[in-house]
Design a protein around this motif. Structure first.
Motif, PDB file in Angstrom:
ATOM      1  N   ALA A 111       0.827  -1.207   0.000  1.00  0.00           N
ATOM      2  CA  ALA A 111       0.000   0.000   0.000  1.00  0.00           C
ATOM      3  C   ALA A 111       0.864   1.261   0.000  1.00  0.00           C
ATOM      4  O   ALA A 111       0.577   2.229  -0.712  1.00  0.00           O
ATOM      5  N   ARG A 112       1.930   1.249   0.782  1.00  0.00           N
ATOM      6  CA  ARG A 112       2.780   2.443   0.843  1.00  0.00           C
ATOM      7  C   ARG A 112       3.456   2.699  -0.498  1.00  0.00           C
ATOM      8  O   ARG A 112       3.510   3.840  -0.981  1.00  0.00           O
ATOM      9  N   GLU A 113       3.989   1.660  -1.128  1.00  0.00           N
ATOM     10  CA  GLU A 113       4.654   1.867  -2.416  1.00  0.00           C
ATOM     11  C   GLU A 113       3.652   2.187  -3.514  1.00  0.00           C
ATOM     12  O   GLU A 113       3.985   2.887  -4.478  1.00  0.00           O
ATOM     13  N   LEU A 114       2.419   1.685  -3.389  1.00  0.00           N
ATOM     14  CA  LEU A 114       1.385   2.047  -4.350  1.00  0.00           C
ATOM     15  C   LEU A 114       1.183   3.559  -4.370  1.00  0.00           C
ATOM     16  O   LEU A 114       1.076   4.177  -5.441  1.00  0.00           O
ATOM     17  N   PHE A 115       1.148   4.174  -3.199  1.00  0.00           N
ATOM     18  CA  PHE A 115       0.984   5.620  -3.116  1.00  0.00           C
ATOM     19  C   PHE A 115       2.277   6.357  -3.473  1.00  0.00           C
ATOM     20  O   PHE A 115       2.277   7.286  -4.283  1.00  0.00           O
ATOM     21  N   GLU A 116       3.369   5.940  -2.861  1.00  0.00           N
ATOM     22  CA  GLU A 116       4.603   6.710  -2.936  1.00  0.00           C
ATOM     23  C   GLU A 116       5.343   6.546  -4.245  1.00  0.00           C
ATOM     24  O   GLU A 116       5.904   7.510  -4.786  1.00  0.00           O
ATOM     25  N   LEU A 117       5.365   5.330  -4.800  1.00  0.00           N
ATOM     26  CA  LEU A 117       6.157   5.055  -5.991  1.00  0.00           C
ATOM     27  C   LEU A 117       5.316   4.800  -7.233  1.00  0.00           C
ATOM     28  O   LEU A 117       5.567   5.359  -8.293  1.00  0.00           O
ATOM     29  N   HIS A 118       4.309   3.941  -7.106  1.00  0.00           N
ATOM     30  CA  HIS A 118       3.545   3.542  -8.279  1.00  0.00           C
ATOM     31  C   HIS A 118       2.538   4.592  -8.710  1.00  0.00           C
ATOM     32  O   HIS A 118       2.175   4.653  -9.895  1.00  0.00           O
ATOM     33  N   GLY A 119       2.039   5.397  -7.749  1.00  0.00           N
ATOM     34  CA  GLY A 119       0.937   6.287  -8.055  1.00  0.00           C
ATOM     35  C   GLY A 119       1.213   7.758  -7.805  1.00  0.00           C
ATOM     36  O   GLY A 119       1.856   8.429  -8.603  1.00  0.00           O
ATOM     37  N   LEU A 120       0.755   8.278  -6.667  1.00  0.00           N
ATOM     38  CA  LEU A 120       0.763   9.722  -6.425  1.00  0.00           C
ATOM     39  C   LEU A 120       2.157  10.333  -6.343  1.00  0.00           C
ATOM     40  O   LEU A 120       2.348  11.497  -6.684  1.00  0.00           O
ATOM     41  N   GLY A 121       3.122   9.579  -5.848  1.00  0.00           N
ATOM     42  CA  GLY A 121       4.487  10.076  -5.760  1.00  0.00           C
ATOM     43  C   GLY A 121       4.807  10.717  -4.425  1.00  0.00           C
ATOM     44  O   GLY A 121       3.917  11.099  -3.659  1.00  0.00           O
ATOM     45  N   ARG A 122       6.093  10.853  -4.147  1.00  0.00           N
ATOM     46  CA  ARG A 122       6.539  11.393  -2.847  1.00  0.00           C
ATOM     47  C   ARG A 122       6.121  12.838  -2.637  1.00  0.00           C
ATOM     48  O   ARG A 122       5.905  13.272  -1.504  1.00  0.00           O
ATOM     49  N   ASP A 123       6.015  13.606  -3.700  1.00  0.00           N
ATOM     50  CA  ASP A 123       5.628  15.006  -3.543  1.00  0.00           C
ATOM     51  C   ASP A 123       4.207  15.142  -2.994  1.00  0.00           C
ATOM     52  O   ASP A 123       3.859  16.202  -2.451  1.00  0.00           O
ATOM     53  N   ALA A 124       3.414  14.099  -3.140  1.00  0.00           N
ATOM     54  CA  ALA A 124       2.027  14.136  -2.659  1.00  0.00           C
ATOM     55  C   ALA A 124       1.888  13.568  -1.249  1.00  0.00           C
ATOM     56  O   ALA A 124       0.767  13.475  -0.734  1.00  0.00           O
ATOM     57  N   TYR A 125       3.004  13.187  -0.617  1.00  0.00           N
ATOM     58  CA  TYR A 125       2.971  12.676   0.752  1.00  0.00           C
ATOM     59  C   TYR A 125       2.970  13.867   1.702  1.00  0.00           C
ATOM     60  O   TYR A 125       3.959  14.594   1.820  1.00  0.00           O
ATOM     61  N   LEU A 126       1.859  14.087   2.374  1.00  0.00           N
ATOM     62  CA  LEU A 126       1.640  15.301   3.162  1.00  0.00           C
ATOM     63  C   LEU A 126       1.627  15.056   4.657  1.00  0.00           C
ATOM     64  O   LEU A 126       1.139  15.888   5.420  1.00  0.00           O
ATOM     65  N   ASN A 127       2.198  13.938   5.093  1.00  0.00           N
ATOM     66  CA  ASN A 127       2.111  13.598   6.506  1.00  0.00           C
ATOM     67  C   ASN A 127       2.871  14.572   7.406  1.00  0.00           C
ATOM     68  O   ASN A 127       2.535  14.746   8.579  1.00  0.00           O
ATOM     69  N   ALA A 128       3.883  15.231   6.872  1.00  0.00           N
ATOM     70  CA  ALA A 128       4.620  16.206   7.678  1.00  0.00           C
ATOM     71  C   ALA A 128       3.797  17.454   7.948  1.00  0.00           C
ATOM     72  O   ALA A 128       4.106  18.230   8.864  1.00  0.00           O
ATOM     73  N   LEU A 129       2.742  17.644   7.170  1.00  0.00           N
ATOM     74  CA  LEU A 129       1.900  18.833   7.316  1.00  0.00           C
ATOM     75  C   LEU A 129       0.578  18.549   8.018  1.00  0.00           C
ATOM     76  O   LEU A 129       0.034  19.426   8.705  1.00  0.00           O
ATOM     77  N   TYR A 130       0.058  17.348   7.834  1.00  0.00           N
ATOM     78  CA  TYR A 130      -1.279  17.029   8.347  1.00  0.00           C
ATOM     79  C   TYR A 130      -1.265  15.668   9.039  1.00  0.00           C
ATOM     80  O   TYR A 130      -0.709  14.705   8.502  1.00  0.00           O
ATOM     81  N   ASN A 131      -1.905  15.592  10.203  1.00  0.00           N
ATOM     82  CA  ASN A 131      -1.968  14.345  10.972  1.00  0.00           C
ATOM     83  C   ASN A 131      -3.286  13.613  10.809  1.00  0.00           C
ATOM     84  O   ASN A 131      -3.364  12.423  11.089  1.00  0.00           O
ATOM     85  N   LYS A 132      -4.333  14.316  10.413  1.00  0.00           N
ATOM     86  CA  LYS A 132      -5.658  13.727  10.280  1.00  0.00           C
ATOM     87  C   LYS A 132      -6.153  13.915   8.850  1.00  0.00           C
ATOM     88  O   LYS A 132      -5.906  14.949   8.229  1.00  0.00           O
ATOM     89  N   TRP A 133      -6.893  12.947   8.399  1.00  0.00           N
ATOM     90  CA  TRP A 133      -7.335  12.995   7.012  1.00  0.00           C
ATOM     91  C   TRP A 133      -8.177  14.222   6.724  1.00  0.00           C
ATOM     92  O   TRP A 133      -8.118  14.792   5.629  1.00  0.00           O
ATOM     93  N   ARG A 134      -8.980  14.674   7.727  1.00  0.00           N
ATOM     94  CA  ARG A 134      -9.850  15.829   7.505  1.00  0.00           C
ATOM     95  C   ARG A 134      -9.060  17.120   7.252  1.00  0.00           C
ATOM     96  O   ARG A 134      -9.574  18.067   6.658  1.00  0.00           O
ATOM     97  N   GLU A 135      -7.812  17.151   7.737  1.00  0.00           N
ATOM     98  CA  GLU A 135      -7.005  18.364   7.602  1.00  0.00           C
ATOM     99  C   GLU A 135      -6.409  18.530   6.206  1.00  0.00           C
ATOM    100  O   GLU A 135      -6.008  19.627   5.806  1.00  0.00           O
ATOM    101  N   VAL A 136      -6.313  17.449   5.458  1.00  0.00           N
ATOM    102  CA  VAL A 136      -5.713  17.512   4.126  1.00  0.00           C
ATOM    103  C   VAL A 136      -6.617  18.343   3.213  1.00  0.00           C
ATOM    104  O   VAL A 136      -7.818  18.078   3.130  1.00  0.00           O
ATOM    105  N   PRO A 137      -6.089  19.367   2.547  1.00  0.00           N
ATOM    106  CA  PRO A 137      -6.921  20.201   1.674  1.00  0.00           C
ATOM    107  C   PRO A 137      -7.701  19.364   0.660  1.00  0.00           C
ATOM    108  O   PRO A 137      -7.139  18.511  -0.027  1.00  0.00           O
TER     109      PRO A 137
END
Length: 533
Positions: free
Chosen positions: A208-234
């Motif tokens: 699942a992690r590589e699906l998001f980070e490598l196969h799909g959305l990419g590292r630039d779309a990893y926003l965990n350093a900015l948001y802790n809860k899903w509701r906070e993500v723009p």
């Protein structure tokens, strides 16, 4: 016949562009191909290349059929000694036939367990040199790196021929959403990223992690350093999050529980899965409760595999995936840092065609026909596979793959299908320009030119039907390998380095003449103009 034209001064823009286009869209031009492309035109050439028909690639198939690899090992516990030359028989075998090699309890010597990787590696080299469908081969290489698996693990090695044939090659020009599902359900990826062991209550997050980070959305779309809860993500509360956080990974991992491999695992009591290596969905291993991924609610107790398929659709359709994949494609075909204008234009084509069966084909065509592609100059360093194939193609070597060449390629930093991290090999120049890396690159070229590994002799009589001076030969190799008028500084440096009088006569077919002509070809290929694409 490979014949060098006399230098004509400054080449036309059409000639220059044809050579540059082929250097990027193929594994390098063969003699005469740049002129054919100039006459045909890039749009027509692309239309043909992006609609490959395997039945029309007889020469490449003959080379695959003729290839033999050496396998040797001594007798052991349960097997007899073997020393023989084998054809590439695994390429067409279903995964069921090869899966027994993954069972550590069965009596197989180590070389047998790794032989499928060698076969796919040999086939990759042969296709890179001989295939008529060069653009597909370039994209197959791209996708193997994007969806990297490490065949150093014996179960992945057993699954590799099927992964190459039925997943990567089948979908390399197709629809990305369908591609994602084929990868996610492949034995090679299920083993490599541990999803075959993922169960409800103990979901494995690797895939699942590589699906998001490598196969799909990419590292630039990893926003965990900015948001802790899903509701906070723009955008998340509207179901259109700008990116993903760890909560999305955890929930997606739950969605893929039960996606497994028929590997003989126990199902409870005396029941066990078959041992075929094929995909299987085990309902009792799936976490059926509600989930939330990328701002979307998943109701509990969905139909079999629906949770995982929905995640794949969300990933495939996300705008960040379009940008991430198009940036990687542009980086492969143009430069380390492609123009944002081209990336955004390609992403628009990607998104507009996300439901089309030939989505990837349309995007690649748009990139290749763009003004940015036409205006860009050679700036990418060839990785070792590209270096080998482009030299063999430019010199018209009757090439075959051998154990010796595969071993040398393994040591060059690009062990095909053996990259340990899921990132695959880097596609940036700095990764391939260290002193040790350059020395190994030069060794590859010299070994090919002098046929150290029995990959095929370089016939000096093709480019030089009669005696030539050392300067004429050096200039001739530059026209053939560099696709441009000779650089006097390169000619002088090589002749001085080889201690050759520019007027010295070199005769093709003579032992000394052949030796010098072949070494001249290698040295010309070591020049920066050939090392870049």
């Amino acid at each position: 016949m490979l014949v060098f034209a006399a230098p004509t001064g400054v080449r036309s823009m059409d000639d220059s562009f044809s050579t540059r286009a082929l250097t990027r869209l193929t594994f390098g031009p063969k003699p005469g191909e740049a002129e054919v492309l100039r006459r045909t035109g890039l749009p027509r050439w692309l239309d043909e290349q992006l609609s490959p028909a395997d039945g029309q690639d007889e020469a490449c198939q003959r080379s695959l059929d003729a290839c033999r690899l050496r396998i040797k090992y001594g007798a052991g516990d349960g097997w007899t000694a073997v020393e023989e030359m084998r054809p590439l028989a695994s390429l067409t075998k279903p995964i069921d036939d090869l899966w027994p090699l993954s069972d550590g309890k069965k009596p197989f010597a180590g070389p047998e367990r790794q032989f499928p990787r060698l076969e796919v590696t040999a086939a990759t080299l042969i296709r890179a040199v001989h295939s008529r469908w060069q653009l597909r081969e370039v994209l197959v290489d791209f996708w193997h790196n994007h969806f990297n698996v490490n065949a150093g693990e014996q179960a992945v090695a057993a699954a590799l021929p099927s992964y190459d044939r039925d997943v990567i090659r089948r979908h390399a020009l197709g629809n990305f959403r369908e591609f994602l599902e084929a990868v996610g359900g492949s034995g090679a990826m299920l083993v490599y990223l541990n999803n075959r062991s993922s169960r409800a209550g103990s979901a494995n997050e690797n895939y699942a992690r590589e699906l998001f980070e490598l196969h799909g959305l990419g590292r630039d779309a990893y926003l965990n350093a900015l948001y802790n809860k899903w509701r906070e993500v723009p955008g998340a509360q509207a179901g259109n999050p700008a990116g993903y956080i760890d909560q999305d990974v955890y929930e997606a991992a739950r969605a893929f529980t039960g996606w497994a491999v028929e590997d003989g695992a126990g199902l409870g009591g005396e029941q066990r899965l078959p041992a075929t290596g094929r995909f299987v969905y085990v309902e009792s291993w799936h976490d059926n409760y509600q989930k939330r991924v990328l701002g979307r609610e998943f109701d509990p107790f969905q139909a079999p595999m629906d949770d995982g398929k929905r995640v794949l659709s969300l990933v495939a359709d996300h705008p960040a995936t379009a940008l991430h994949l198009c940036r990687k494609l542009c980086a492969r075909l143009l430069s380390d840092d492609p123009p944002d204008s081209l990336v955004k234009a390609a992403a628009q084509v990607w998104t507009e065609n996300r439901r089309k069966p030939d989505q990837i084909r349309r995007v690649v065509r748009a990139i290749a026909l763009s003004r940015e592609f036409a205006d860009s100059q050679a700036s990418k360093v060839k990785r070792p596979l590209e270096l080998v194939a482009s030299f063999a193609r430019a010199t018209a070597v009757d090439f075959t793959a051998t154990n010796g060449l595969i071993g040398e390629l393994d040591g060059s930093g690009q062990r095909l299908f053996g990259c340990p991290p899921p990132t695959g090999y880097p596609d940036r120049n700095e990764a391939w320009l260290g002193a040790a890396a350059i020395r190994r690159r030069w060794t590859l070229l010299l070994g090919l030119a002098e046929n150290w590994w029995k990959t095929g002799p370089l016939d000096t009589g093709l480019p030089f039907p009669g005696p030539v001076t050392a300067q004429e030969a050096t200039d001739g190799w530059q026209r053939a390998l560099h696709g441009a008028a000779p650089d006097p500084a390169v000619t002088q440096a090589i002749l001085i380095g080889m201690k050759l009088d520019p007027a010295a006569t070199l005769t093709p077919g003579a032992k000394d003449g052949d030796a010098k002509l072949r070494r001249l070809a290698a040295y010309v290929a070591m020049a920066p103009r050939f090392q870049a694409r």
